[in-house]
Design a protein around this motif. Structure first.
Motif, PDB file in Angstrom:
ATOM      1  N   GLY A   1       0.818  -1.211   0.000  1.00 13.35           N
ATOM      2  CA  GLY A   1       0.000   0.000   0.000  1.00 13.35           C
ATOM      3  C   GLY A   1       0.849   1.257   0.000  1.00 13.35           C
ATOM      4  N   SER A   2       0.232   2.347  -0.401  1.00 13.77           N
ATOM      5  CA  SER A   2       0.908   3.646  -0.417  1.00 13.77           C
ATOM      6  C   SER A   2       1.086   4.178   1.001  1.00 13.77           C
ATOM      7  N   ARG A   3       1.820   5.266   1.125  1.00 13.14           N
ATOM      8  CA  ARG A   3       2.012   5.876   2.444  1.00 13.14           C
ATOM      9  C   ARG A   3       0.674   6.342   3.016  1.00 13.14           C
ATOM     10  N   LYS A   4      -0.205   6.839   2.153  1.00 16.49           N
ATOM     11  CA  LYS A   4      -1.526   7.277   2.604  1.00 16.49           C
ATOM     12  C   LYS A   4      -2.327   6.086   3.121  1.00 16.49           C
ATOM     13  N   THR A   5      -2.287   4.983   2.367  1.00 17.02           N
ATOM     14  CA  THR A   5      -2.986   3.767   2.788  1.00 17.02           C
ATOM     15  C   THR A   5      -2.428   3.258   4.106  1.00 17.02           C
ATOM     16  N   HIS A   6      -1.111   3.325   4.228  1.00 14.59           N
ATOM     17  CA  HIS A   6      -0.490   2.830   5.460  1.00 14.59           C
ATOM     18  C   HIS A   6      -0.828   3.740   6.643  1.00 14.59           C
ATOM     19  N   GLY A   7      -0.954   5.047   6.370  1.00 11.83           N
ATOM     20  CA  GLY A   7      -1.334   5.973   7.438  1.00 11.83           C
ATOM     21  C   GLY A   7      -2.700   5.612   8.017  1.00 11.83           C
ATOM     22  N   LYS A   8      -3.642   5.299   7.142  1.00 14.45           N
ATOM     23  CA  LYS A   8      -4.969   4.890   7.612  1.00 14.45           C
ATOM     24  C   LYS A   8      -4.892   3.549   8.356  1.00 14.45           C
ATOM     25  N   ARG A   9      -4.009   2.670   7.858  1.00 13.28           N
ATOM     26  CA  ARG A   9      -3.816   1.371   8.519  1.00 13.28           C
ATOM     27  C   ARG A   9      -3.297   1.576   9.939  1.00 13.28           C
ATOM     28  N   LEU A  10      -2.349   2.484  10.107  1.00  8.76           N
ATOM     29  CA  LEU A  10      -1.792   2.751  11.424  1.00  8.76           C
ATOM     30  C   LEU A  10      -2.859   3.303  12.366  1.00  8.76           C
ATOM     31  N   GLU A  11      -3.759   4.117  11.831  1.00  5.98           N
ATOM     32  CA  GLU A  11      -4.853   4.652  12.647  1.00  5.98           C
ATOM     33  C   GLU A  11      -5.747   3.519  13.151  1.00  5.98           C
ATOM     34  N   ARG A  12      -6.041   2.569  12.266  1.00  9.38           N
ATOM     35  CA  ARG A  12      -6.887   1.443  12.680  1.00  9.38           C
ATOM     36  C   ARG A  12      -6.181   0.584  13.730  1.00  9.38           C
ATOM     37  N   LEU A  13      -4.880   0.361  13.526  1.00 12.13           N
ATOM     38  CA  LEU A  13      -4.140  -0.462  14.476  1.00 12.13           C
ATOM     39  C   LEU A  13      -4.007   0.242  15.826  1.00 12.13           C
ATOM     40  N   ALA A  14      -3.858   1.566  15.798  1.00 10.42           N
ATOM     41  CA  ALA A  14      -3.798   2.327  17.050  1.00 10.42           C
ATOM     42  C   ALA A  14      -5.132   2.212  17.790  1.00 10.42           C
ATOM     43  N   ALA A  15      -6.229   2.271  17.047  1.00 13.61           N
ATOM     44  CA  ALA A  15      -7.548   2.127  17.659  1.00 13.61           C
ATOM     45  C   ALA A  15      -7.741   0.731  18.242  1.00 13.61           C
ATOM     46  N   ALA A  16      -7.012  -0.237  17.683  1.00 12.43           N
ATOM     47  CA  ALA A  16      -7.093  -1.614  18.182  1.00 12.43           C
ATOM     48  C   ALA A  16      -6.161  -1.846  19.365  1.00 12.43           C
ATOM     49  N   GLY A  17      -5.407  -0.805  19.748  1.00  7.07           N
ATOM     50  CA  GLY A  17      -4.578  -0.909  20.944  1.00  7.07           C
ATOM     51  C   GLY A  17      -3.094  -1.085  20.720  1.00  7.07           C
ATOM     52  N   PHE A  18      -2.636  -0.972  19.463  1.00  8.90           N
ATOM     53  CA  PHE A  18      -1.208  -1.146  19.180  1.00  8.90           C
ATOM     54  C   PHE A  18      -0.494   0.199  19.232  1.00  8.90           C
ATOM     55  N   GLY A  19       0.655   0.220  19.918  1.00  6.58           N
ATOM     56  CA  GLY A  19       1.433   1.442  20.040  1.00  6.58           C
ATOM     57  C   GLY A  19       2.382   1.643  18.867  1.00  6.58           C
ATOM     58  N   GLU A  20       3.016   2.815  18.828  1.00 14.63           N
ATOM     59  CA  GLU A  20       3.915   3.157  17.721  1.00 14.63           C
ATOM     60  C   GLU A  20       5.104   2.206  17.646  1.00 14.63           C
ATOM     61  N   ALA A  21       5.636   1.804  18.792  1.00 11.08           N
ATOM     62  CA  ALA A  21       6.791   0.896  18.791  1.00 11.08           C
ATOM     63  C   ALA A  21       6.420  -0.443  18.162  1.00 11.08           C
ATOM     64  N   GLN A  22       5.191  -0.873  18.355  1.00 12.12           N
ATOM     65  CA  GLN A  22       4.748  -2.138  17.765  1.00 12.12           C
ATOM     66  C   GLN A  22       4.533  -2.000  16.266  1.00 12.12           C
ATOM     67  N   THR A  23       3.801  -0.975  15.850  1.00  9.38           N
ATOM     68  CA  THR A  23       3.484  -0.818  14.423  1.00  9.38           C
ATOM     69  C   THR A  23       4.703  -0.415  13.598  1.00  9.38           C
ATOM     70  N   ALA A  24       5.755   0.065  14.261  1.00 13.56           N
ATOM     71  CA  ALA A  24       6.991   0.404  13.539  1.00 13.56           C
ATOM     72  C   ALA A  24       7.657  -0.847  12.973  1.00 13.56           C
ATOM     73  N   ARG A  25       7.248  -2.007  13.426  1.00 16.34           N
ATOM     74  CA  ARG A  25       7.797  -3.267  12.897  1.00 16.34           C
ATOM     75  C   ARG A  25       7.319  -3.533  11.474  1.00 16.34           C
ATOM     76  N   ILE A  26       6.243  -2.879  11.056  1.00 16.24           N
ATOM     77  CA  ILE A  26       5.670  -3.151   9.736  1.00 16.24           C
ATOM     78  C   ILE A  26       6.495  -2.466   8.648  1.00 16.24           C
ATOM     79  N   HIS A  27       6.934  -3.221   7.667  1.00 19.50           N
ATOM     80  CA  HIS A  27       7.633  -2.664   6.512  1.00 19.50           C
ATOM     81  C   HIS A  27       6.579  -2.143   5.532  1.00 19.50           C
TER      82      HIS A  27
END
Length: 230
Positions: free
Chosen positions: A169-195
């Motif tokens: 996905g694009s950076r925009k798509t990934h930005g929305k993905r990060l928002e959903r994952l944050a809402a699911a309880g994942f912190g920045e340190a966790q989601t930073a693992r995603i390439h």
């Protein structure tokens, strides 16, 4: 090898955990180093290098000689998305000795005709991953662009010790993905693992080129030097 060492080694193998049998070739003394204990071992650097190679071999450390017998589980690749990229990726993964499984609940896409000789799970990721546990020798890749399919897989990967997590996905798509994952309880340190954007930057355009870029990044994560915390 002592019976106790052999028993422990077999237990680690059954649990898909890496271990190294260290033999002092001067004295004949042996000891087993589990992956979880590697950082605390006096031979940590040599053990890590040998383990990442996936091969056994002789080393010399400060004048002492050792033979390191590596037991590393066969690496696996779990993909959500029976799409063109995963079609191209499957035969390449086999050439790299990666055991690949493709998960997609869309029965029209997840067919043996499109994915011959591939472990194919035509069901939702949260159900499929109950039988395909993710561990430290598993790479997870999300390719559908559909949050209903990709997000449950990503959440499972982030809760695991996967050595690689990537999402298309694009950076925009990934930005929305990060928002959903944050809402699911994942912190920045966790989601930073995603390439993401996923894959090595080789200017890939076609499905086969994108698959190559992703696999190149996976191999780098598996075999390259460990990234130390900043």
């Amino acid at each position: 090898m002592e019976l106790a060492l052999l028993s422990t080694l077999n237990a680690e193998r059954a649990a898909r955990r890496a271990a190294v049998l260290v033999t002092d070739t001067d004295s004949g003394a042996q000891r087993l180093v589990k992956a979880a204990d590697l950082d605390r071992d006096p031979l940590a650097e040599a053990l890590d290098k040998q383990l990442r190679s996936g091969k056994s071999g002789s080393v010399e450390v400060e004048g002492s000689h050792y033979f390191l017998t590596v037991q590393a589980p066969p690496p696996r690749l779990v993909v959500t998305g029976a799409v063109h990229i995963s079609q191209a990726m499957a035969p390449m993964a086999k050439l790299l000795d990666l055991d690949i499984a493709v998960i997609d609940p869309r029965a029209a896409f997840a067919t043996p005709e499109r994915f011959p000789e591939v472990t194919l799970l035509a069901e939702w990721p949260d159900e499929a991953l109950k039988r395909q546990p993710l561990d430290a020798y598993t790479a997870f890749v999300a390719l559908t662009h559909d949050p209903k399919i990709d997000d449950p897989g990503l959440e499972a990967a982030l809760r695991s010790d996967c050595f690689y997590i990537g999402a298309l996905g694009s950076r925009k798509t990934h930005g929305k993905r990060l928002e959903r994952l944050a809402a699911a309880g994942f912190g920045e340190a966790q989601t930073a693992r995603i390439h993401a954007p996923i894959g090595l930057d080789i200017g890939a355009v076609s499905p086969a080129e994108i698959a190559l870029a992703i696999l190149g990044e996976i191999v780098t994560s598996l075999r390259g030097p460990r990234r130390k915390p900043a």
